[in-house]
Design a protein around this motif. Structure first.
Motif: not given
Length: 644
Positions: A183, A180, A139
Protein backbone atom coordinates in the motif's frame (compact mmCIF):
# COMPACT_ATOMS: atom_id res chain seq x y z
CA UNK A 1 36.80 -46.16 -15.46
CA UNK A 2 37.20 -47.55 -11.94
CA UNK A 3 35.17 -46.97 -8.79
CA UNK A 4 36.54 -45.38 -5.63
CA UNK A 5 34.51 -45.66 -2.43
CA UNK A 6 35.22 -43.47 0.59
CA UNK A 7 34.45 -44.39 4.20
CA UNK A 8 33.12 -43.26 6.60
CA UNK A 9 31.57 -40.72 4.17
CA UNK A 10 29.63 -43.33 2.15
CA UNK A 11 30.64 -41.61 -1.09
CA UNK A 12 31.55 -43.29 -4.36
CA UNK A 13 32.88 -41.80 -7.61
CA UNK A 14 34.15 -43.04 -10.97
CA UNK A 15 37.68 -42.02 -11.99
CA UNK A 16 40.04 -42.84 -14.82
CA UNK A 17 42.44 -45.69 -14.28
CA UNK A 18 45.79 -44.22 -13.22
CA UNK A 19 44.29 -41.10 -11.62
CA UNK A 20 46.00 -39.68 -8.55
CA UNK A 21 44.12 -40.70 -5.40
CA UNK A 22 44.38 -37.22 -3.83
CA UNK A 23 42.68 -35.71 -6.89
CA UNK A 24 39.96 -38.37 -6.63
CA UNK A 25 39.39 -37.43 -2.98
CA UNK A 26 39.05 -33.77 -3.95
CA UNK A 27 36.62 -34.59 -6.76
CA UNK A 28 34.48 -36.53 -4.30
CA UNK A 29 34.18 -33.45 -2.11
CA UNK A 30 35.87 -35.20 0.82
CA UNK A 31 38.02 -32.89 2.93
CA UNK A 32 41.55 -34.00 3.61
CA UNK A 33 44.39 -31.92 5.00
CA UNK A 34 47.18 -31.40 2.45
CA UNK A 35 49.53 -28.64 3.67
CA UNK A 36 52.15 -29.47 1.01
CA UNK A 37 49.53 -29.59 -1.79
CA UNK A 38 50.46 -33.11 -2.82
CA UNK A 39 54.26 -32.91 -2.93
CA UNK A 40 54.54 -35.80 -0.45
CA UNK A 41 56.54 -33.81 2.08
CA UNK A 42 54.00 -33.35 4.88
CA UNK A 43 52.49 -36.83 5.26
CA UNK A 44 49.08 -35.45 6.26
CA UNK A 45 47.07 -37.17 3.48
CA UNK A 46 47.61 -40.62 4.95
CA UNK A 47 44.67 -42.94 4.12
CA UNK A 48 43.97 -46.67 4.38
CA UNK A 49 43.14 -48.87 1.39
CA UNK A 50 40.63 -51.40 2.74
CA UNK A 51 39.76 -53.11 -0.55
CA UNK A 52 41.53 -53.26 -3.91
CA UNK A 53 45.04 -52.12 -4.79
CA UNK A 54 46.81 -48.94 -5.81
CA UNK A 55 50.19 -48.12 -7.33
CA UNK A 56 51.99 -46.39 -4.48
CA UNK A 57 55.41 -44.80 -4.00
CA UNK A 58 57.34 -45.43 -0.81
CA UNK A 59 57.33 -42.59 1.73
CA UNK A 60 59.21 -41.90 4.94
CA UNK A 61 55.83 -40.99 6.43
CA UNK A 62 54.56 -44.59 6.09
CA UNK A 63 56.16 -47.16 8.39
CA UNK A 64 56.57 -50.78 7.35
CA UNK A 65 53.84 -51.74 9.80
CA UNK A 66 51.44 -49.14 8.36
CA UNK A 67 52.30 -50.25 4.83
CA UNK A 68 51.29 -53.82 5.68
CA UNK A 69 48.02 -52.51 7.14
CA UNK A 70 47.20 -50.75 3.84
CA UNK A 71 48.19 -47.15 4.60
CA UNK A 72 49.40 -44.93 1.76
CA UNK A 73 49.86 -41.24 1.07
CA UNK A 74 46.97 -40.29 -1.19
CA UNK A 75 49.11 -37.83 -3.12
CA UNK A 76 51.71 -40.51 -3.89
CA UNK A 77 49.54 -43.25 -5.35
CA UNK A 78 47.46 -43.97 -8.43
CA UNK A 79 44.19 -45.85 -8.72
CA UNK A 80 44.43 -48.99 -10.88
CA UNK A 81 41.20 -50.84 -9.97
CA UNK A 82 38.06 -50.53 -7.86
CA UNK A 83 39.09 -49.61 -4.32
CA UNK A 84 37.68 -48.67 -0.93
CA UNK A 85 39.47 -45.89 0.96
CA UNK A 86 39.16 -45.14 4.67
CA UNK A 87 39.82 -41.49 5.58
CA UNK A 88 41.21 -41.42 9.15
CA UNK A 89 39.60 -38.94 11.54
CA UNK A 90 42.90 -37.12 12.04
CA UNK A 91 43.05 -36.35 8.32
CA UNK A 92 39.92 -34.21 8.45
CA UNK A 93 39.30 -33.40 12.10
CA UNK A 94 40.65 -29.87 12.11
CA UNK A 95 38.53 -28.30 9.38
CA UNK A 96 35.62 -27.18 11.55
CA UNK A 97 35.11 -26.03 15.11
CA UNK A 98 38.38 -24.17 15.29
CA UNK A 99 39.17 -22.22 18.43
CA UNK A 100 39.15 -18.77 16.88
CA UNK A 101 39.60 -15.84 19.20
CA UNK A 102 36.38 -13.87 19.47
CA UNK A 103 34.70 -11.37 21.79
CA UNK A 104 32.98 -13.83 24.11
CA UNK A 105 35.52 -14.09 26.92
CA UNK A 106 36.11 -11.29 29.40
CA UNK A 107 39.65 -10.82 28.14
CA UNK A 108 38.57 -10.60 24.50
CA UNK A 109 35.70 -8.29 25.40
CA UNK A 110 38.14 -5.93 27.11
CA UNK A 111 40.42 -6.00 24.06
CA UNK A 112 37.43 -5.29 21.86
CA UNK A 113 36.30 -2.38 24.02
CA UNK A 114 39.81 -0.92 23.96
CA UNK A 115 39.83 -1.02 20.15
CA UNK A 116 36.39 0.60 20.02
CA UNK A 117 37.44 3.32 22.47
CA UNK A 118 40.44 4.15 20.29
CA UNK A 119 37.95 5.24 17.64
CA UNK A 120 35.74 7.18 20.03
CA UNK A 121 38.62 9.02 21.74
CA UNK A 122 39.71 10.40 18.38
CA UNK A 123 36.31 11.98 17.88
CA UNK A 124 35.29 9.47 15.24
CA UNK A 125 31.64 8.54 14.87
CA UNK A 126 30.75 4.99 15.78
CA UNK A 127 27.70 4.38 13.64
CA UNK A 128 27.06 2.69 10.35
CA UNK A 129 26.90 4.61 7.09
CA UNK A 130 24.03 2.38 5.90
CA UNK A 131 20.59 3.92 6.58
CA UNK A 132 17.04 2.62 6.77
CA UNK A 133 14.08 4.98 6.35
CA UNK A 134 10.35 4.35 6.42
CA UNK A 135 8.39 6.04 3.62
CA UNK A 136 4.67 6.56 3.10
CA UNK A 137 4.33 7.47 -0.56
CA UNK A 138 1.43 9.32 -2.16
CA UNK A 139 -0.88 6.89 -3.91
CA UNK A 140 -0.88 7.21 -7.70
CA UNK A 141 -3.99 8.48 -9.53
CA UNK A 142 -4.90 9.93 -12.90
CA UNK A 143 -3.76 13.37 -11.82
CA UNK A 144 -0.52 12.08 -10.32
CA UNK A 145 0.56 9.34 -12.66
CA UNK A 146 4.35 9.51 -12.61
CA UNK A 147 6.34 6.25 -12.66
CA UNK A 148 6.84 4.22 -9.53
CA UNK A 149 10.56 4.97 -9.40
CA UNK A 150 10.01 8.70 -9.94
CA UNK A 151 7.41 8.66 -7.16
CA UNK A 152 9.94 7.01 -4.88
CA UNK A 153 12.64 9.52 -5.82
CA UNK A 154 10.27 12.45 -5.31
CA UNK A 155 9.46 11.35 -1.78
CA UNK A 156 13.14 10.79 -0.96
CA UNK A 157 14.01 14.25 -2.30
CA UNK A 158 11.25 15.95 -0.30
CA UNK A 159 11.74 14.09 2.96
CA UNK A 160 15.38 12.93 2.99
CA UNK A 161 16.97 15.81 1.06
CA UNK A 162 18.48 13.51 -1.58
CA UNK A 163 17.99 14.79 -5.10
CA UNK A 164 20.08 12.09 -6.82
CA UNK A 165 18.74 8.60 -6.12
CA UNK A 166 20.23 5.50 -7.70
CA UNK A 167 19.41 1.79 -7.72
CA UNK A 168 20.34 -1.24 -9.76
CA UNK A 169 18.10 -3.42 -11.89
CA UNK A 170 17.27 -6.01 -9.16
CA UNK A 171 15.77 -3.26 -6.97
CA UNK A 172 13.89 -1.73 -9.91
CA UNK A 173 12.36 -5.13 -10.61
CA UNK A 174 11.03 -5.35 -7.03
CA UNK A 175 9.41 -1.91 -6.95
CA UNK A 176 6.13 -2.25 -8.95
CA UNK A 177 4.57 -5.19 -7.13
CA UNK A 178 6.09 -4.51 -3.72
CA UNK A 179 4.76 -0.94 -3.60
CA UNK A 180 1.21 -2.12 -4.23
CA UNK A 181 1.43 -5.09 -1.88
CA UNK A 182 2.62 -2.66 0.81
CA UNK A 183 0.00 0.00 0.00
CA UNK A 184 2.93 2.28 -0.88
CA UNK A 185 4.26 2.10 2.71
CA UNK A 186 7.81 0.80 2.50
CA UNK A 187 11.25 0.90 4.11
CA UNK A 188 14.30 1.57 2.00
CA UNK A 189 17.85 0.62 2.88
CA UNK A 190 20.27 3.02 1.27
CA UNK A 191 23.82 4.29 1.33
CA UNK A 192 24.32 8.08 1.18
CA UNK A 193 27.07 9.07 -1.26
CA UNK A 194 28.09 12.69 -0.79
CA UNK A 195 25.73 15.63 -0.57
CA UNK A 196 22.26 14.89 -1.92
CA UNK A 197 23.13 11.44 -3.30
CA UNK A 198 22.09 7.99 -2.17
CA UNK A 199 21.97 4.44 -3.52
CA UNK A 200 19.05 2.16 -2.65
CA UNK A 201 20.20 -1.39 -1.91
CA UNK A 202 16.93 -2.84 -0.59
CA UNK A 203 13.21 -2.09 -0.33
CA UNK A 204 10.81 -3.88 2.03
CA UNK A 205 7.12 -3.80 2.95
CA UNK A 206 6.06 -1.74 5.95
CA UNK A 207 8.26 -0.31 8.68
CA UNK A 208 11.36 -2.48 9.23
CA UNK A 209 13.66 0.30 10.36
CA UNK A 210 14.33 -1.48 13.66
CA UNK A 211 16.43 -4.21 12.02
CA UNK A 212 19.68 -3.73 10.12
CA UNK A 213 22.66 -6.07 10.14
CA UNK A 214 26.19 -6.37 8.84
CA UNK A 215 28.89 -9.02 8.72
CA UNK A 216 32.63 -8.83 9.42
CA UNK A 217 34.84 -11.64 8.09
CA UNK A 218 38.53 -12.35 8.58
CA UNK A 219 39.83 -14.59 5.76
CA UNK A 220 42.96 -16.23 7.10
CA UNK A 221 45.16 -18.63 5.16
CA UNK A 222 44.35 -21.33 7.70
CA UNK A 223 41.11 -20.20 9.30
CA UNK A 224 38.13 -17.96 8.64
CA UNK A 225 36.24 -16.15 11.40
CA UNK A 226 33.03 -14.15 11.08
CA UNK A 227 30.61 -12.19 13.24
CA UNK A 228 27.08 -10.93 12.62
CA UNK A 229 26.49 -7.41 13.94
CA UNK A 230 23.50 -5.20 14.75
CA UNK A 231 24.44 -2.04 12.85
CA UNK A 232 22.42 0.23 15.13
CA UNK A 233 24.14 -0.56 18.40
CA UNK A 234 27.19 -2.61 17.41
CA UNK A 235 25.99 -5.68 19.30
CA UNK A 236 27.47 -9.00 18.23
CA UNK A 237 24.49 -11.17 17.34
CA UNK A 238 26.35 -14.34 16.35
CA UNK A 239 29.82 -15.60 15.51
CA UNK A 240 31.28 -18.58 13.67
CA UNK A 241 34.63 -19.93 12.54
CA UNK A 242 36.15 -22.82 10.63
CA UNK A 243 39.21 -23.85 8.73
CA UNK A 244 39.65 -22.28 5.33
CA UNK A 245 38.55 -24.99 2.87
CA UNK A 246 41.43 -23.95 0.61
CA UNK A 247 43.62 -25.92 3.03
CA UNK A 248 43.10 -28.98 0.82
CA UNK A 249 45.08 -27.19 -1.90
CA UNK A 250 48.05 -26.33 0.32
CA UNK A 251 48.78 -24.85 3.75
CA UNK A 252 50.57 -21.73 2.56
CA UNK A 253 49.93 -19.02 -0.01
CA UNK A 254 52.69 -20.14 -2.38
CA UNK A 255 51.22 -23.62 -2.79
CA UNK A 256 47.78 -22.12 -3.39
CA UNK A 257 49.06 -19.60 -5.91
CA UNK A 258 50.76 -22.43 -7.80
CA UNK A 259 47.58 -24.53 -7.72
CA UNK A 260 45.54 -21.58 -8.99
CA UNK A 261 47.56 -21.55 -12.23
CA UNK A 262 46.61 -25.14 -13.12
CA UNK A 263 43.43 -25.91 -15.07
CA UNK A 264 40.41 -24.78 -13.06
CA UNK A 265 42.55 -24.20 -9.97
CA UNK A 266 41.63 -20.52 -9.59
CA UNK A 267 37.90 -21.29 -9.76
CA UNK A 268 38.30 -24.17 -7.30
CA UNK A 269 40.13 -21.97 -4.80
CA UNK A 270 37.54 -19.20 -5.15
CA UNK A 271 34.74 -21.75 -4.70
CA UNK A 272 36.49 -23.20 -1.64
CA UNK A 273 36.75 -19.91 0.22
CA UNK A 274 33.28 -18.58 -0.65
CA UNK A 275 30.98 -21.56 -1.18
CA UNK A 276 32.69 -24.05 1.14
CA UNK A 277 33.81 -21.69 3.91
CA UNK A 278 32.28 -18.21 4.10
CA UNK A 279 28.72 -19.05 3.03
CA UNK A 280 28.40 -22.01 5.44
CA UNK A 281 29.61 -19.73 8.27
CA UNK A 282 27.06 -17.08 7.29
CA UNK A 283 24.23 -19.61 7.14
CA UNK A 284 25.21 -21.00 10.53
CA UNK A 285 25.00 -17.52 12.04
CA UNK A 286 21.62 -16.92 10.38
CA UNK A 287 20.33 -20.19 11.80
CA UNK A 288 21.68 -19.40 15.28
CA UNK A 289 20.18 -15.90 15.31
CA UNK A 290 16.97 -16.32 13.31
CA UNK A 291 18.03 -13.58 10.88
CA UNK A 292 17.42 -13.78 7.14
CA UNK A 293 20.29 -13.19 4.74
CA UNK A 294 18.28 -10.41 3.03
CA UNK A 295 18.57 -8.38 6.25
CA UNK A 296 22.38 -8.28 6.00
CA UNK A 297 23.21 -5.11 4.07
CA UNK A 298 26.86 -4.43 4.94
CA UNK A 299 29.85 -6.73 4.55
CA UNK A 300 33.48 -5.99 5.48
CA UNK A 301 36.26 -8.52 5.01
CA UNK A 302 40.05 -8.67 5.21
CA UNK A 303 42.72 -11.16 4.24
CA UNK A 304 46.34 -11.27 3.27
CA UNK A 305 47.07 -10.18 -0.28
CA UNK A 306 46.86 -13.69 -1.74
CA UNK A 307 43.62 -14.48 0.09
CA UNK A 308 42.16 -11.18 -1.15
CA UNK A 309 43.05 -12.07 -4.74
CA UNK A 310 41.60 -15.57 -4.46
CA UNK A 311 38.47 -14.23 -2.75
CA UNK A 312 37.86 -12.07 -5.84
CA UNK A 313 38.93 -14.82 -8.24
CA UNK A 314 41.90 -12.83 -9.51
CA UNK A 315 45.03 -14.30 -11.09
CA UNK A 316 47.71 -14.12 -8.39
CA UNK A 317 50.82 -15.79 -9.80
CA UNK A 318 52.71 -12.50 -10.10
CA UNK A 319 52.57 -12.14 -6.30
CA UNK A 320 55.21 -14.85 -5.91
CA UNK A 321 57.45 -13.72 -8.76
CA UNK A 322 59.97 -10.91 -8.50
CA UNK A 323 59.25 -7.96 -8.36
CA UNK A 324 56.15 -9.30 -6.48
CA UNK A 325 53.39 -7.12 -7.94
CA UNK A 326 49.75 -7.50 -6.77
CA UNK A 327 46.86 -6.98 -9.19
CA UNK A 328 45.45 -4.42 -6.75
CA UNK A 329 45.83 -3.09 -3.24
CA UNK A 330 42.48 -1.31 -3.06
CA UNK A 331 39.28 -2.34 -4.81
CA UNK A 332 36.12 -0.42 -5.59
CA UNK A 333 32.93 -1.51 -3.83
CA UNK A 334 31.74 -4.86 -5.19
CA UNK A 335 28.20 -6.21 -5.00
CA UNK A 336 27.60 -9.45 -3.09
CA UNK A 337 25.76 -10.87 -6.11
CA UNK A 338 28.98 -10.65 -8.14
CA UNK A 339 30.66 -13.11 -5.76
CA UNK A 340 27.56 -15.18 -4.84
CA UNK A 341 27.94 -14.39 -1.15
CA UNK A 342 24.96 -15.30 1.02
CA UNK A 343 23.88 -11.80 2.08
CA UNK A 344 21.45 -9.34 0.50
CA UNK A 345 22.56 -9.45 -3.16
CA UNK A 346 22.73 -5.64 -3.36
CA UNK A 347 25.10 -5.42 -0.39
CA UNK A 348 28.40 -3.70 -1.08
CA UNK A 349 31.45 -5.85 -0.28
CA UNK A 350 34.20 -3.77 1.27
CA UNK A 351 37.57 -5.52 1.05
CA UNK A 352 40.06 -3.81 3.37
CA UNK A 353 43.03 -2.48 1.34
CA UNK A 354 46.35 -4.31 1.21
CA UNK A 355 49.82 -2.78 1.45
CA UNK A 356 52.06 -5.02 -0.67
CA UNK A 357 52.37 -8.54 -2.07
CA UNK A 358 52.80 -10.13 1.38
CA UNK A 359 51.22 -7.55 3.68
CA UNK A 360 47.48 -7.59 3.23
CA UNK A 361 44.27 -6.06 4.48
CA UNK A 362 44.33 -8.27 7.56
CA UNK A 363 47.38 -6.32 8.73
CA UNK A 364 45.82 -2.97 7.85
CA UNK A 365 42.78 -4.01 9.91
CA UNK A 366 45.02 -5.26 12.72
CA UNK A 367 46.95 -1.99 12.90
CA UNK A 368 43.64 -0.09 13.02
CA UNK A 369 42.29 -2.16 15.92
CA UNK A 370 45.62 -2.12 17.79
CA UNK A 371 45.56 1.68 18.10
CA UNK A 372 49.29 1.94 17.35
CA UNK A 373 48.47 4.62 14.76
CA UNK A 374 47.38 6.91 17.60
CA UNK A 375 50.23 6.68 20.10
CA UNK A 376 53.71 8.10 20.58
CA UNK A 377 54.94 4.76 21.95
CA UNK A 378 57.06 2.55 19.68
CA UNK A 379 54.81 -0.44 19.07
CA UNK A 380 55.85 -3.77 17.57
CA UNK A 381 52.83 -5.54 16.06
CA UNK A 382 53.27 -9.22 15.12
CA UNK A 383 50.68 -11.38 13.37
CA UNK A 384 51.68 -14.97 14.12
CA UNK A 385 50.11 -16.59 11.10
CA UNK A 386 51.42 -18.37 8.04
CA UNK A 387 52.98 -15.21 6.59
CA UNK A 388 54.35 -13.77 9.84
CA UNK A 389 53.66 -10.10 9.15
CA UNK A 390 55.33 -7.48 11.37
CA UNK A 391 54.65 -3.76 11.76
CA UNK A 392 56.72 -1.33 13.80
CA UNK A 393 55.93 2.31 14.48
CA UNK A 394 53.54 4.80 16.02
CA UNK A 395 51.45 7.83 15.01
CA UNK A 396 54.43 9.28 13.10
CA UNK A 397 55.47 6.31 10.98
CA UNK A 398 54.65 2.65 10.24
CA UNK A 399 57.14 0.19 8.72
CA UNK A 400 56.15 -3.36 7.81
CA UNK A 401 57.49 -6.65 6.45
CA UNK A 402 56.49 -10.28 6.02
CA UNK A 403 58.87 -13.06 6.99
CA UNK A 404 57.45 -16.31 5.52
CA UNK A 405 57.09 -18.16 8.80
CA UNK A 406 55.12 -20.94 7.10
CA UNK A 407 52.24 -22.94 8.56
CA UNK A 408 54.07 -24.37 11.58
CA UNK A 409 52.41 -21.96 14.03
CA UNK A 410 49.06 -23.41 12.98
CA UNK A 411 50.10 -27.07 12.94
CA UNK A 412 51.38 -27.31 9.38
CA UNK A 413 54.70 -29.03 8.59
CA UNK A 414 54.43 -30.83 11.95
CA UNK A 415 53.71 -34.58 11.71
CA UNK A 416 51.10 -34.52 14.49
CA UNK A 417 50.34 -30.83 14.15
CA UNK A 418 46.79 -29.57 13.82
CA UNK A 419 44.92 -26.33 14.06
CA UNK A 420 43.48 -25.01 17.29
CA UNK A 421 40.30 -27.08 17.24
CA UNK A 422 38.73 -29.71 19.48
CA UNK A 423 41.27 -32.40 20.36
CA UNK A 424 44.33 -30.20 19.89
CA UNK A 425 46.88 -30.15 22.70
CA UNK A 426 47.29 -26.44 23.47
CA UNK A 427 49.43 -26.50 26.64
CA UNK A 428 52.28 -28.79 27.72
CA UNK A 429 54.56 -29.15 30.73
CA UNK A 430 57.26 -31.81 31.11
CA UNK A 431 58.65 -32.83 34.47
CA UNK A 432 62.11 -34.07 35.40
CA UNK A 433 60.89 -37.64 34.78
CA UNK A 434 60.23 -36.72 31.11
CA UNK A 435 56.49 -37.26 31.63
CA UNK A 436 54.16 -34.65 30.06
CA UNK A 437 51.14 -32.88 31.49
CA UNK A 438 48.83 -31.74 28.71
CA UNK A 439 45.77 -29.53 28.26
CA UNK A 440 43.44 -30.32 25.35
CA UNK A 441 40.97 -27.98 23.66
CA UNK A 442 37.41 -29.01 24.51
CA UNK A 443 38.66 -31.61 27.03
CA UNK A 444 38.46 -34.12 24.19
CA UNK A 445 40.83 -36.99 23.53
CA UNK A 446 44.12 -35.65 22.12
CA UNK A 447 44.37 -35.94 18.34
CA UNK A 448 47.37 -33.70 17.72
CA UNK A 449 49.09 -30.54 18.85
CA UNK A 450 48.51 -26.92 17.82
CA UNK A 451 50.88 -23.95 17.68
CA UNK A 452 50.72 -22.84 21.32
CA UNK A 453 51.22 -26.43 22.44
CA UNK A 454 54.25 -26.86 20.18
CA UNK A 455 55.89 -23.77 21.71
CA UNK A 456 55.27 -25.16 25.21
CA UNK A 457 56.49 -28.61 24.18
CA UNK A 458 59.76 -27.47 22.61
CA UNK A 459 60.45 -25.15 25.54
CA UNK A 460 59.76 -27.91 28.09
CA UNK A 461 61.87 -30.43 26.15
CA UNK A 462 64.80 -27.99 26.12
CA UNK A 463 64.69 -27.38 29.88
CA UNK A 464 64.05 -31.07 30.64
CA UNK A 465 67.15 -32.02 28.66
CA UNK A 466 65.23 -34.02 26.05
CA UNK A 467 66.58 -31.86 23.23
CA UNK A 468 69.79 -29.91 22.87
CA UNK A 469 69.99 -26.29 21.79
CA UNK A 470 70.11 -27.36 18.14
CA UNK A 471 66.69 -28.92 18.68
CA UNK A 472 67.94 -32.50 18.33
CA UNK A 473 66.54 -35.20 20.60
CA UNK A 474 69.17 -36.52 23.00
CA UNK A 475 69.99 -40.23 22.83
CA UNK A 476 70.23 -42.71 25.71
CA UNK A 477 67.59 -41.01 27.89
CA UNK A 478 66.01 -43.33 30.43
CA UNK A 479 62.42 -43.07 29.22
CA UNK A 480 60.16 -45.02 26.89
CA UNK A 481 58.87 -41.73 25.47
CA UNK A 482 61.95 -41.26 23.29
CA UNK A 483 62.72 -43.52 20.34
CA UNK A 484 64.76 -43.39 17.14
CA UNK A 485 64.01 -44.85 13.71
CA UNK A 486 66.39 -46.73 11.41
CA UNK A 487 67.65 -43.41 10.05
CA UNK A 488 68.46 -42.03 13.49
CA UNK A 489 65.53 -39.57 13.51
CA UNK A 490 64.46 -38.99 17.10
CA UNK A 491 60.86 -38.88 18.29
CA UNK A 492 59.29 -37.88 21.62
CA UNK A 493 55.93 -39.52 22.37
CA UNK A 494 53.55 -37.02 23.92
CA UNK A 495 50.52 -39.36 23.95
CA UNK A 496 50.60 -43.12 23.42
CA UNK A 497 47.82 -44.22 21.09
CA UNK A 498 46.76 -47.00 23.48
CA UNK A 499 45.83 -44.41 26.11
CA UNK A 500 42.98 -42.99 24.06
CA UNK A 501 42.40 -45.65 21.36
CA UNK A 502 43.95 -43.46 18.66
CA UNK A 503 45.10 -44.39 15.15
CA UNK A 504 48.64 -43.29 16.02
CA UNK A 505 50.80 -41.89 18.78
CA UNK A 506 50.85 -38.12 19.17
CA UNK A 507 54.52 -37.22 18.95
CA UNK A 508 57.09 -34.72 17.74
CA UNK A 509 60.19 -35.60 15.75
CA UNK A 510 63.58 -34.05 15.06
CA UNK A 511 62.23 -32.99 11.66
CA UNK A 512 59.17 -31.34 13.25
CA UNK A 513 61.31 -29.46 15.75
CA UNK A 514 63.61 -28.26 12.98
CA UNK A 515 60.61 -26.99 11.00
CA UNK A 516 59.32 -25.11 14.02
CA UNK A 517 62.72 -23.64 14.85
CA UNK A 518 62.85 -22.27 11.30
CA UNK A 519 59.41 -20.70 11.77
CA UNK A 520 60.34 -19.02 15.06
CA UNK A 521 63.65 -17.92 13.56
CA UNK A 522 61.81 -16.23 10.69
CA UNK A 523 59.82 -14.15 13.19
CA UNK A 524 62.82 -13.16 15.30
CA UNK A 525 65.02 -12.32 12.32
CA UNK A 526 62.17 -10.36 10.71
CA UNK A 527 61.86 -8.23 13.84
CA UNK A 528 65.63 -7.70 14.00
CA UNK A 529 65.91 -6.73 10.34
CA UNK A 530 62.96 -4.36 10.48
CA UNK A 531 64.40 -2.53 13.50
CA UNK A 532 67.84 -2.44 11.90
CA UNK A 533 66.36 -0.68 8.85
CA UNK A 534 65.25 2.05 11.24
CA UNK A 535 68.58 2.20 13.09
CA UNK A 536 66.85 0.91 16.24
CA UNK A 537 67.13 -2.08 18.59
CA UNK A 538 65.01 -3.99 21.11
CA UNK A 539 65.60 -1.44 23.87
CA UNK A 540 63.52 1.06 21.89
CA UNK A 541 60.39 -1.13 21.90
CA UNK A 542 57.75 0.20 24.28
CA UNK A 543 55.14 -2.51 23.66
CA UNK A 544 54.69 -5.70 21.63
CA UNK A 545 51.23 -6.72 20.43
CA UNK A 546 50.77 -10.35 19.36
CA UNK A 547 47.85 -11.21 17.09
CA UNK A 548 46.94 -14.16 14.89
CA UNK A 549 45.66 -17.70 14.89
CA UNK A 550 48.10 -19.15 17.40
CA UNK A 551 45.44 -18.61 20.02
CA UNK A 552 44.80 -17.22 23.45
CA UNK A 553 46.78 -20.10 24.97
CA UNK A 554 50.12 -18.67 23.81
CA UNK A 555 52.60 -18.73 26.69
CA UNK A 556 54.58 -15.55 26.07
CA UNK A 557 57.33 -16.57 28.49
CA UNK A 558 57.91 -19.82 26.60
CA UNK A 559 57.88 -17.95 23.28
CA UNK A 560 60.75 -15.83 24.60
CA UNK A 561 62.62 -18.84 25.97
CA UNK A 562 62.74 -20.59 22.58
CA UNK A 563 63.89 -17.37 20.91
CA UNK A 564 60.78 -16.45 18.96
CA UNK A 565 60.29 -13.10 20.71
CA UNK A 566 63.01 -10.73 21.98
CA UNK A 567 64.09 -11.03 25.59
CA UNK A 568 62.57 -7.82 26.93
CA UNK A 569 60.33 -7.07 29.91
CA UNK A 570 57.44 -9.49 29.35
CA UNK A 571 54.97 -7.01 30.81
CA UNK A 572 55.43 -5.12 27.55
CA UNK A 573 54.13 -8.10 25.53
CA UNK A 574 50.39 -8.60 25.13
CA UNK A 575 48.18 -10.90 23.06
CA UNK A 576 45.45 -8.81 21.39
CA UNK A 577 43.26 -11.52 19.85
CA UNK A 578 41.94 -11.62 16.32
CA UNK A 579 42.95 -8.08 15.44
CA UNK A 580 41.94 -8.50 11.80
CA UNK A 581 38.35 -9.42 12.70
CA UNK A 582 38.22 -6.53 15.17
CA UNK A 583 39.47 -4.15 12.49
CA UNK A 584 36.76 -5.42 10.13
CA UNK A 585 34.18 -4.85 12.85
CA UNK A 586 35.35 -1.27 13.46
CA UNK A 587 35.22 -0.58 9.73
CA UNK A 588 31.74 -2.07 9.54
CA UNK A 589 30.52 0.23 12.31
CA UNK A 590 32.32 3.46 11.46
CA UNK A 591 32.89 5.26 8.18
CA UNK A 592 35.47 7.37 10.01
CA UNK A 593 37.33 4.17 10.89
CA UNK A 594 37.22 3.16 7.23
CA UNK A 595 38.84 6.43 6.22
CA UNK A 596 41.48 5.96 8.93
CA UNK A 597 42.42 2.44 7.83
CA UNK A 598 42.80 3.62 4.23
CA UNK A 599 45.13 6.29 5.55
CA UNK A 600 47.02 3.61 7.49
CA UNK A 601 47.42 1.46 4.34
CA UNK A 602 48.70 4.45 2.36
CA UNK A 603 51.28 5.38 4.98
CA UNK A 604 52.82 1.98 5.72
CA UNK A 605 56.34 1.55 4.30
CA UNK A 606 57.01 -2.01 3.11
CA UNK A 607 60.42 -3.66 3.48
CA UNK A 608 61.12 -6.63 1.18
CA UNK A 609 63.15 -9.00 3.36
CA UNK A 610 64.11 -11.31 0.49
CA UNK A 611 66.46 -8.65 -0.92
CA UNK A 612 67.85 -7.53 2.45
CA UNK A 613 71.26 -9.21 3.01
CA UNK A 614 70.97 -8.84 6.78
CA UNK A 615 67.81 -10.97 6.97
CA UNK A 616 69.39 -14.28 5.98
CA UNK A 617 72.32 -13.77 8.35
CA UNK A 618 69.88 -13.04 11.17
CA UNK A 619 67.74 -16.04 10.21
CA UNK A 620 70.64 -18.50 10.31
CA UNK A 621 71.73 -17.16 13.70
CA UNK A 622 68.20 -17.55 15.06
CA UNK A 623 67.92 -21.24 14.02
CA UNK A 624 69.00 -22.30 17.50
CA UNK A 625 67.41 -22.47 20.95
CA UNK A 626 67.07 -19.67 21.81
CA UNK A 627 69.80 -18.21 19.55
CA UNK A 628 73.40 -18.85 18.58
CA UNK A 629 74.30 -15.77 20.63
CA UNK A 630 72.92 -16.66 24.06
CA UNK A 631 73.87 -13.19 25.33
CA UNK A 632 70.89 -11.82 23.39
CA UNK A 633 68.69 -13.78 25.82
CA UNK A 634 70.11 -13.05 29.29
CA UNK A 635 67.03 -14.24 31.20
CA UNK A 636 67.06 -17.55 29.30
CA UNK A 637 70.80 -17.96 29.81
CA UNK A 638 70.30 -17.58 33.55
CA UNK A 639 67.58 -20.27 33.56
CA UNK A 640 69.64 -22.64 31.42
CA UNK A 641 72.63 -22.22 33.73
CA UNK A 642 70.43 -23.15 36.70
CA UNK A 643 69.07 -26.26 34.95
CA UNK A 644 72.54 -27.67 34.23
Amino acid sequence: MVKVKFTPYNKEIDVLEGENLLEAIRKAGVFIDTPCNGSGSCGKCKVKITAGNVISEDSRHITEKEKKEGYVLACQCKVKEDISVEIPGTASSSMHGMKIEDFSSKREYEIFERAKNQILKCGMEFKTYVRKDYLELDLPNLNDNISDFERLKRHIKNHLNCSNVFCRLPILRKIPQLLREADFKVTITHIPRGVGKTTIIDIEKGDTTDKIYGVAVDIGTTSVAACLVDLYNGELIAKASSGNAQIKYGADVINRIMYSTKGNGLQELNHAVIQETINPLLNKMYMDSGIRKEQVVSFVTAGNTTMSHLFLGLYSNFLRMEPYIPAFVKTPFIKASELNIEVNPETFIYLIPCVASYVGGDITAGVLSSGMWNTEDNILFIDLGTNGEIVFGNKEYLMTCACSAGPAFEGGEISCGMRASGGAIEKVKIGSDYEPIISVIGNEKPLGICGSGIIDLICSMMFAGIIDRKGKIVKNLKTNRVRFDENGIGEYILVFKEQYDLDRDVSITDVDIDNFIRAKAAIYSGITTLLNNLGMDFTMIDKIYIAGGIGNSLNIGNAVKIGMLPDIDQHKINYIGNSSLMGCYLTLMSEDARHKLEEIANHMTYVELSVDPLYMDQFVSACFLPHTDIEKFPSVKKLLDKSI
